[in-house]
Write an enzyme that holds these catalytic residues in place. Structure first.
Site: not given
Length: 404
Positions: A37, A201, A362, A385
């Site tokens: 990033r 998730k 990630g 996300g």
């Protein structure tokens, strides 16, 4: 409505307030494990410096929940950023207030000032008007270059841009992210199109499947994502593999399977054939390989097995366009990383042969780096996300807030 980009401004003698995402993974010695990033933010910052502008960087780090925690200060980034830019990067131990304003007044053209963790103020995560206004006093032009948090309704993302009127834009990273996702969904890419979804998730990714049913030729499901489907669709025995309460996601599972059936597309949603299982959630060697629908009680599926790897790789091999988000197993444990790493390698191979590959999240990026494949895919997205939200065909709040 339009969104300006960084090339629409000349930053000479201007203060650029840049929202970056420096929420990078670190080890116990505060050494950065993955600086992707930060690396991706450099072109935006260099452009402003080269035009003799002044740079003020704002970011969050961790989850301090409005408390000033020393271990979550951004100060540890100063030596790293100083080395990256080849000039001393200044630091302020706050992000709003007179102390910050006074430091900014002393900046010279080409200077970089990093402000303290935004989340030391609980208002950052509340889309707070006053906090957003206070942040806006720190710059002349607002630049959002933090795609990875563009899905958040946070003050620095949503509220602050409002006070800049037309003096706001996206940085090079944000621009590149938007362009690559537009390109992915534009229909320009060759078929077959394969989407790979993994990770634990489950609930956050189920609606993505709905959005991609008409778009994709194959949707490969692995990791914790697979087990609810195996239980619902096939009545399979999945042992202790579920990572979320089944009752929470059961209705969505039913909707997806019903829609696939209605559209006669049951054959596009594909699952692992076999899995590597263990009795404990750790890096142990006491494992077995079993069919995914026959996991004994007390055992947990932690990686895709050899048949699954071959099955998935064969589909990837004939694909012309690939999107991947989420690992296929608990890859942070070396004994359960084989499936994820093999998929990473296969994606890099077909990219070399002319396929288009877009990888984000990630864990997926980390897997590529393990195999030294991160530079062998078409585009590496910084969004986790944000990537998931954009795949639901949503306009991200951080992008919407830049419209003028």
């Amino acid at each position: 409505m339009i969104i300006k980009n960084i090339n629409n401004f000349n930053f000479e003698n201007k203060i650029a307030l840049i929202r970056v995402d420096y929420n990078v993974p670190i080890n116990n010695n505060y050494e950065i494990i993955d600086d992707t990033r930060i690396q991706y933010s450099i072109p935006t910052i260099q452009k402003i410096i080269c035009e003799k502008g002044k740079v003020v960087l704002i970011s969050h780090f961790g989850r301090p929940k409005g408390k000033r925690l020393k271990n979550l200060s951004l100060k540890f980034l100063v030596p790293f950023l100083t080395k990256k830019f080849g000039i001393p990067v200044k630091f302020c131990d706050d992000c709003i207030g007179n102390n910050v304003i006074n430091k900014i007044k002393k900046l010279k053209s080409g200077d970089i000032l990093l402000l303290e963790n935004l989340r030391f103020y609980k208002e950052e995560e509340e889309e707070n008007y006053n906090f957003g206004q206070e942040l806006s006093k720190n710059g002349d032009i607002y630049v959002n270059d933090a795609f990875s948090v563009a899905h958040r309704n946070h003050s620095s993302i949503i509220t602050t841009p409002k006070f800049f009127l037309e003096k706001k834009c996206m940085g090079f990273l944000m621009k590149k992210e938007i362009e690559n996702f537009k390109k992915f969904f534009s229909g320009q890419h060759k078929k077959p199109i394969t989407v790979i979804l993994g990770g634990s998730k489950v609930s956050s990714k189920l609606n993505i499947i709905k959005s991609l049913i008409d778009f994709s030729n194959f949707i490969l499901i692995g990791g914790g994502m697979a087990y609810p489907f195996i239980k619902k669709k096939y009545g399979g025995k999945i042992g202790n593999s579920l990572t979320e309460k089944y009752s929470i996601i059961e209705n969505t599972l039913e909707e997806i399977l019903s829609e696939l059936n209605k559209k006669n597309k049951n054959n596009i949603l594909l699952f692992p054939k076999d899995v590597v299982i263990s009795k404990t959630f750790d890096n142990n060697k006491n494992t077995k390989i079993v069919p995914i629908h026959s996991i004994p009680n007390g055992w947990i599926g932690l990686d895709i097995g050899p048949k699954s790897i071959k099955y998935f790789c064969n589909i990837i091999e004939k694909s012309k366009t690939i999107l991947w988000n989420g690992p296929l197993g608990v890859f942070e444990f070396s004994n359960f990383s084989i499936g994820t790493k093999k998929i990473a390698k296969k994606i890099s191979e077909i990219t070399k042969n002319g396929a288009y590959s877009l990888v984000g999240g990630g864990d997926s990026i980390a897997a590529l780096k393990m195999e030294k494949c991160e530079k062998k895919v078409s585009y590496l997205s910084t969004g986790g996300g944000s990537m998931l939200e954009i795949l639901k065909n949503k306009v991200l709040p951080g992008i919407k807030s830049l419209y003028i």
